[in-house]
Design an enzyme around this catalytic site. Structure first.
Site, short mmCIF file in Angstrom:
data_model
loop_
_atom_site.label_atom_id
_atom_site.label_comp_id
_atom_site.label_asym_id
_atom_site.label_seq_id
_atom_site.Cartn_x
_atom_site.Cartn_y
_atom_site.Cartn_z
N LYS A 56 110.43 16.04 -10.21
CA LYS A 56 110.12 15.01 -10.85
C LYS A 56 108.80 14.54 -10.84
CE LYS A 56 112.40 14.15 -13.62
NZ LYS A 56 112.72 14.94 -14.75
N GLY A 58 106.13 15.65 -12.57
CA GLY A 58 105.17 16.11 -13.70
C GLY A 58 105.20 17.55 -13.79
N LYS A 115 107.04 28.89 -11.42
CA LYS A 115 107.37 27.50 -10.78
C LYS A 115 108.40 27.37 -9.74
CE LYS A 115 110.86 23.74 -12.10
NZ LYS A 115 111.81 23.36 -13.31
N THR A 116 107.78 26.43 -8.95
CA THR A 116 108.66 26.11 -7.59
C THR A 116 108.76 24.82 -7.28
OG1 THR A 116 109.23 26.92 -5.14
CG2 THR A 116 106.91 26.78 -5.87
N HIS A 117 109.79 24.33 -6.59
CA HIS A 117 109.90 23.00 -5.72
C HIS A 117 109.80 23.26 -4.19
CE1 HIS A 117 110.25 20.70 -9.38
NE2 HIS A 117 111.55 21.09 -9.67
N SER A 147 112.60 8.40 -10.60
CA SER A 147 112.76 9.54 -11.45
C SER A 147 113.83 10.48 -11.08
CB SER A 147 111.32 10.20 -11.72
OG SER A 147 111.55 11.24 -12.72
N TYR A 202 99.64 12.99 -10.56
CA TYR A 202 100.41 12.45 -11.76
C TYR A 202 99.67 11.28 -12.13
CZ TYR A 202 104.22 11.04 -14.63
OH TYR A 202 104.90 10.66 -15.73
N THR A 236 100.37 17.81 -25.45
CA THR A 236 100.98 17.61 -23.97
C THR A 236 101.02 15.94 -23.78
OG1 THR A 236 98.62 17.95 -23.01
CG2 THR A 236 100.35 19.53 -23.35
N MET A 241 105.79 15.83 -26.25
CA MET A 241 106.61 16.78 -25.52
C MET A 241 108.11 16.42 -25.58
SD MET A 241 104.39 17.61 -21.93
CE MET A 241 106.15 18.72 -21.62
N PHE A 264 116.12 13.71 -20.25
CA PHE A 264 115.19 14.60 -19.05
C PHE A 264 113.84 13.89 -19.05
CE2 PHE A 264 112.16 18.00 -18.44
CZ PHE A 264 112.49 18.51 -17.20
N ARG A 266 112.31 10.78 -19.81
CA ARG A 266 112.84 9.27 -19.65
C ARG A 266 111.75 8.34 -20.16
NH1 ARG A 266 113.95 5.24 -15.86
NH2 ARG A 266 112.45 6.17 -14.61
#
Length: 306
Positions: A56, A58, A115-117, A147, A202, A236, A241, A264, A266
């Site tokens: 969360k 960005g 993508k990864t967290h 978030s 962000y 964007t 979006m 999703f 918010r």
């Protein structure tokens, strides 16, 4: 995966599992832990581009920006599939028969945007071995907490967060999926001095999206016209979006993500934490924040300038 397949598979899908496990002390979904060796041994290619974030922060926003840059502003091309298909989530393991992030990545045409967290210490080593370009997006901890709380409320693949007061303590202790916010942002901050990591904030993206788009473009070695950059900016914005079904996760079925609980996408603002934190919680947070961040030159803004 084609979103039209979700309804087709809805009766076959296993019950969404939100059990957690651990890898090197970091809480991760149990299904991820079960195939951890495969994830850690993932073979990156030198032309892969990786987006890394704490949850969360960005992520989806940067995915859309990056895709538009790579596609040279061709918005129609960026609507070829939902964001979760265009940019495989490496450690994601969905209920069968939905393909995992690894499967999507292996089947994807090159070059790949991934993508990864994962915190930096858990990243598959092949990304460093191949000297891949990584874009890391960091968001201030207070807004990240808020978030993430609402995301866990609507995402059945993650543990129920409980009430806000409970979650505040859980998050601050780092007992959430993908671990401590502090460890995550600091680990990747150190990595940027050793690898090709562009560290983006962000809050900077919110302040001047066009400027940050240009940073990403230069990092990728791309040259785009002013007209194309302006198109990317307009495609964007948060409103654009939120209305884009290929970016807003609306194609995910409600038994996985229930947008009626919390959308999703918010709010997309800086400073929403003020609507959640009590005075006492803010004092507790600030004490822990400065204890954990002492000695680092990494700084965050918790409100928008101007």
């Amino acid at each position: 995966m084609n979103p039209e397949l979700f309804p087709k598979f809805s009766e076959e899908l296993e019950i969404v599992d939100n059990k957690m496990g651990e890898v090197q002390g970091v809480p991760l979904p149990e299904a991820t832990c079960e195939i951890w060796e495969q994830i850690y041994n993932f073979q990156a290619r030198e032309d892969d581009i990786l987006i890394s974030t704490y949850p969360k922060a960005g992520t989806t926003w940067m995915q859309e920006i990056l895709d538009l840059i790579v596609q040279e502003g061709n918005a129609e091309r960026c609507r070829r599939a939902p964001t979760y298909d265009r940019h495989p989530f490496l450690e994601a393991v969905a209920p069968k028969p939905v393909p995992s992030g690894l499967q999507l990545a292996e089947d994807m045409e090159l070059p790949r945007i991934l993508k990864t967290h994962l915190p930096v210490q858990l990243l598959p080593p092949s990304f460093w071995e191949q000297d891949c370009k990584v874009i890391y997006v960091a968001r201030n901890a207070k807004d990240s907490m808020v978030s993430y709380y609402h995301f866990q409320r609507m995402n059945r693949g993650l543990p129920d967060p409980g009430d806000w007061s409970t979650y505040f303590s859980t998050f601050l202790a780092g007992d959430v999926t993908w671990g401590s916010w502090f460890d995550h942002v600091l680990g990747w901050w150190e990595a940027k001095d050793q690898h090709q990591v562009l560290y983006i904030f962000y809050e900077d993206m919110m302040e001047n999206t066009r400027r940050e788009i240009e940073k990403v473009m230069r990092f990728l070695g791309k040259e785009l016209s002013e007209e194309v950059l302006e198109d990317i900016y307009h495609h964007t914005t948060f409103q654009a979006m939120r209305e884009n079904p290929m970016a807003n996760y609306s194609s995910i079925p409600s038994f996985v993500m229930d947008h009626s609980v919390s959308p999703f996408m918010r709010k997309g603002v800086v400073g929403d934490w003020r609507n959640h934190f009590t005075v006492a919680q803010d004092e507790i947070f600030e004490k822990e924040y400065w204890r954990r961040m002492e000695g680092t030159n990494l700084t965050f803004r918790t409100q928008q300038l101007g």
